[in-house]
Design a protein around this motif. Sequence first.
Motif: not given
Length: 423
Positions: A158-162, A293-297, A338-349, A364-367
């Motif tokens: 939530e903080r990252k989303a802000k 593409k990320l939002n479709q993956t 994995d670092l990109l997933m944690i710090n960029t991809i999942i937060p922006i999704k 998100v939990v599953a990923l």
Amino acid sequence: MKEDFLHYIWQHQKFNTANLKTTAGETITIVSVGQHNTNSGPDFFNAQLKINNQLWAGNVEIHIKSSDWFLHNHEQDMAYDNVILHVVWEHDTNIYRKDQTAIPTLEIKHFVEKTALKNYHKLFYRSTKWINCEHDFKTIDDFTIQNWLERLYFERLERKAKDINQLLKTSKNNWEAALFKMLAKNFGLKVNGDAFLSVANSMDFSIVRKLQNNQTHLEALFFGQANLLNSDTQDAHFQSLVKTYQFLKQKFALNSNTNTPVLFFRLRPPNFPTIRLSQLASLYSKEHNLFSKLNQTNNIEEFYELFTVETSPYWATHYSFGKASKKSKKQLTKAFVDLLMINTIIPIKFAYAKYQGKPIEDHVVALMQCIASEKNSIIEKFNTLKQTTTSALQSQGLLELKSAYCNKNKCLQCAIGNTLLKK
């Protein structure tokens, strides 16, 4: 004694409520403790109390000492005119509303459960501790820890989303542009994150769009804006990038003079800014609509496939300009993705789903459960207290626990601290 502890005692009624009396000898019966207020104003809203069998509805204010009422100038604030009870640890003076009417006071120390007080002192008054509960952390059941870590992870998200929403405003509300800036920062890791972000901020994303069909032009753009093309290196590839960048600089009126310098010092060669910027250029020449593409993956393996990129051919035999090295394929590793997933991809999704009003918490939990736990000194220390992490979901939760709760002594707002206090 901390005021937060008195809030905890009142909210959870960790005191003998059977024979409560005010300092003036009036009987108190609690119908409702009210709603805890963490913003300005009285500490608990809409409490209901019977004082000498008269039902009162209003607010409750809590202090260590009664005199704190005047110390905080509440007698001059109309927001406190509706306070029906002043709860204090130590009563040292009578207090009044703005209209000079007396406010009933409860000196709560005479009614607090000894166990609650003992557990409070045990939690907060040990010296030389890494975290307050480090000696008792291992006694907390796994269910409590795992549920709390999942909640903490979403607090972190939530903080990252802000932060992403703020970045979006500076990116003309263009999600693709915001993603580019986030990826650039995370390609730079801790050492060059700010420098790479300044590179991304120094150009309009439309320029990247226009150059995506030419990986060499993208590489020249990134290297030039990072001030990596300013030396006198006599290397054919270097000279070619310089010539291309000079053309692009003039065409797009670019300025790189204010960008944060990139660093090579104490970096392993695979993390050199030359390698990471070339990989970033490769990614954007390969994927022209990356955000879409990320939002479709949705599958973790599909994400790994999406980020299967390597440097341009020159960097297969180089780490820096003009210095040949043993040939090696410099591809993004699974650990880096994995670092990109944690710090960029999942937060922006997550931020984009919130923007659309779509729930994706289960996704998100599953990923995050598919991504290995991070390895750093904080995670390792928690695992020495009790083996806790099996995935990035738990490791991110632990990082949030340490920074947002343990470091700030917010044990009373922590599920683990509450469990220890209730024992």
